[in-house]
Design a protein around this motif. Structure first.
Motif, mmCIF file in Angstrom:
data_model
loop_
_atom_site.group_PDB
_atom_site.id
_atom_site.type_symbol
_atom_site.label_atom_id
_atom_site.label_comp_id
_atom_site.label_asym_id
_atom_site.label_seq_id
_atom_site.Cartn_x
_atom_site.Cartn_y
_atom_site.Cartn_z
ATOM 1 N N ILE A 42 -10.502 -7.106 -20.930
ATOM 2 C CA ILE A 42 -9.631 -5.921 -20.893
ATOM 3 C C ILE A 42 -9.215 -5.628 -19.450
ATOM 4 O O ILE A 42 -8.073 -5.246 -19.182
ATOM 5 C CB ILE A 42 -10.365 -4.709 -21.516
ATOM 6 N N PHE A 43 -10.144 -5.832 -18.528
ATOM 7 C CA PHE A 43 -9.878 -5.514 -17.119
ATOM 8 C C PHE A 43 -9.299 -6.691 -16.336
ATOM 9 O O PHE A 43 -8.513 -6.489 -15.407
ATOM 10 C CB PHE A 43 -11.173 -5.031 -16.455
ATOM 11 N N THR A 44 -9.688 -7.913 -16.710
ATOM 12 C CA THR A 44 -9.213 -9.070 -15.947
ATOM 13 C C THR A 44 -7.930 -9.668 -16.507
ATOM 14 O O THR A 44 -7.198 -10.352 -15.791
ATOM 15 C CB THR A 44 -10.287 -10.168 -15.912
ATOM 16 N N LEU A 45 -7.659 -9.412 -17.793
ATOM 17 C CA LEU A 45 -6.484 -10.009 -18.438
ATOM 18 C C LEU A 45 -5.422 -8.973 -18.785
ATOM 19 O O LEU A 45 -4.250 -9.122 -18.421
ATOM 20 C CB LEU A 45 -6.908 -10.757 -19.711
ATOM 21 N N LEU A 46 -5.835 -7.930 -19.505
ATOM 22 C CA LEU A 46 -4.860 -6.975 -20.022
ATOM 23 C C LEU A 46 -4.348 -6.013 -18.949
ATOM 24 O O LEU A 46 -3.143 -5.709 -18.902
ATOM 25 C CB LEU A 46 -5.461 -6.188 -21.195
ATOM 26 N N ARG A 47 -5.236 -5.508 -18.110
ATOM 27 C CA ARG A 47 -4.806 -4.571 -17.072
ATOM 28 C C ARG A 47 -3.779 -5.192 -16.115
ATOM 29 O O ARG A 47 -2.735 -4.589 -15.845
ATOM 30 C CB ARG A 47 -6.019 -4.066 -16.291
ATOM 31 N N PRO A 48 -4.035 -6.402 -15.586
ATOM 32 C CA PRO A 48 -3.035 -6.998 -14.689
ATOM 33 C C PRO A 48 -1.696 -7.248 -15.366
ATOM 34 O O PRO A 48 -0.649 -7.240 -14.704
ATOM 35 C CB PRO A 48 -3.684 -8.328 -14.272
ATOM 36 N N ALA A 49 -1.717 -7.462 -16.688
ATOM 37 C CA ALA A 49 -0.480 -7.717 -17.418
ATOM 38 C C ALA A 49 0.232 -6.426 -17.818
ATOM 39 O O ALA A 49 1.275 -6.480 -18.479
ATOM 40 C CB ALA A 49 -0.771 -8.553 -18.664
#
Length: 465
Positions: free
Chosen positions: A300-307
């Motif tokens: 959630i923090f490493t994939l979704l947040r940056p996107a």
């Protein structure tokens, strides 16, 4: 003995649900499998229904009471879904997060940019071997298959040319190399040395995976030329994303479950005290369910947040990720039900009793027993534990190296010819979009090559060390 081995051996001693003799049980197994294959291939019945009907037919042919057959089937289905099913679900969510965030695109694009077409099968087998070291086979498939499918699709590679090496890497680790749970149980039962078994396991695994992976995949690609199934391929992330996650962050998210499970295995070996607080802590965080759940949360923090994903999109993403695997869960669960029906009918015990009178070398006997139990029950774990329990007394007079080779002979035999009673068979079939015949010509043959090559190498090493 480890807790897993005790539980497995206890399960094998349960009173069979039928009093049928060996001949009747053998015929029942053949007829039960024939019913499943006929329903799927001739009548095009869904695999879930075919496995259910085949399990009931097996029990009827074996003369077991129908209510006990139903109990065995539902118990096997429930335990399989409870274990493997949750892992598949978490893996599907992680796969959807990788796809929608652009993380999977980043990994695939990097692999395609760095690896040449000639080296791609070797790259896949290396990745699969590393990831598959501490994992159950089903967990490894969940983590790897989305990457395999996207590499095949976007690089315009044959699916079998890429997929077979990845599957070979996972399977060889599953049967031959500790700290994988299967070899660890056999090491404990036989009383072999872990370090020696690990060293010899790696020595045997390298040529085995080369032959069954990159080399065999050339022929598998000719025999079965199918494209990656569109329904299972994560779609390329929208170009409207704010940005894609970095390659390092994405790779770290995927490898997090591997690291946690490997850490658990190492702590179990080093500490070896179930009451120790450190070991108990790692038993929790290294549990496959917790490890995959942690990867989803971290994602959630490493994939979704940056996107640029907000909270409102997470629920929809999870729902979409779970939808495609509903059929797979039912099929894999039914495969577990069929396997449990076989076990409860006494098929594994029948094979053990028959094999007691075989007058052949111990290493070959161990391999053959594991092969027979694997063919009958579809479970590499059951084959490993049962065969190890039977041949363990033979290790008393063996050298340290030969005791380790005994473990590896059992592991090699436990992988022989996966077919319709193996949950792994149905996972590969569904993920790769194959029919039963195509799965046998690729996956089943690959498993047999691994088993035969590894078994032959074990016997060869026994002559020189």
């Amino acid at each position: 003995m480890t807790r897993l081995s005790v539980e497995m051996l206890a399960a094998d001693t349960v009173e069979p649900i039928t009093s049928a003799g060996h001949a009747q049980l053998g015929i029942a197994v053949l007829l039960g499998i024939a019913v499943i294959v006929l329903l799927i291939t001739k009548f095009k019945l869904h695999a879930f229904l075919s496995l259910t009907i085949g399990s009931l037919a097996l029990g009827a042919f074996a003369g077991a009471p129908l209510d006990k057959v139903i109990t065995s089937f539902t118990a096997g289905l429930g335990s399989t879904v409870a274990g493997v099913g949750v892992l598949i679900a978490l893996g599907a969510i992680l796969g959807k997060m990788l796809a929608d965030s652009g993380g999977a695109d980043q990994i695939v694009d990097t692999i395609l940019a760095k690896a040449s077409p000639r080296s791609m099968p070797w790259t896949m087998v290396l990745i699969a071997s590393v990831i598959g070291l501490p994992l159950f086979f089903e967990v490894g498939i969940v983590l790897l298959i989305p990457v395999v499918l996207m590499v095949a699709k976007r690089g315009n590679y044959s699916l079998m040319r890429i997929g077979i090496p990845a599957l070979a890497g996972l399977s060889v680790m599953h049967g031959l190399v500790p700290p994988h749970p299967g070899p660890l149980v056999a090491i404990d039962a036989v009383g072999a040395n872990l370090g020696v078994t690990l060293a010899l396991g790696v020595l045997i695994a390298i040529p085995t995976v080369i032959i069954a992976g990159p080399l065999f995949s050339k022929y598998a690609a000719r025999w079965v030329d199918v494209p990656a199934p569109d329904r299972m391929i994560p779609q390329r992330a929208s170009e409207e994303l704010e940005k894609r996650p970095g390659f390092g962050a994405t790779l770290a998210t995927i490898l997090l479950p591997v690291v946690l499970m490997l850490a658990k295995a190492l702590v179990d070996i080093i500490v070896d005290d179930p009451e120790n607080l450190v070991q108990r802590t790692f038993d929790v965080i290294g549990n496959p369910l917790i490890a995959l759940l942690a990867s989803v949360i971290v994602g959630i923090f490493t994939l979704l947040r940056p996107a640029g994903f907000g909270k409102e999109r997470l629920s929809g993403l999870v729902e979409k990720g779970l939808a495609p695997i509903a059929g797979i869960l039912l099929i894999v669960g039914a495969g577990g039900g069929f396997k449990q029906t076989l076990i409860d009918s006494g098929v594994g015990q029948m094979i053990l009793e028959i094999s007691e009178d075989w007058s052949i070398p111990a290493l070959l006997l161990a391999w053959l027993i594991a092969v027979a139990i694997r063919l009958a029950t579809g479970s590499a774990t059951v084959a490993t534990v049962s065969a190890a329990g039977l041949v363990a007394p033979l290790a008393a007079d063996m050298s340290t190296t030969h005791a380790a080779l005994l473990v590896l002979a059992i592991g090699a035999g436990s992988l022989f010819f996966s077919h319709v009673n193996d949950a792994g068979f149905w996972l590969v079939k569904e993920y790769f979009g194959l029919n039963v015949g195509q799965t046998i010509k690729t996956w089943s043959v690959m498993e047999t090559i691994i088993s035969v090559v590894a078994g032959a190498l074990v016997l060869l090493l026994s002559l020189v060390i």
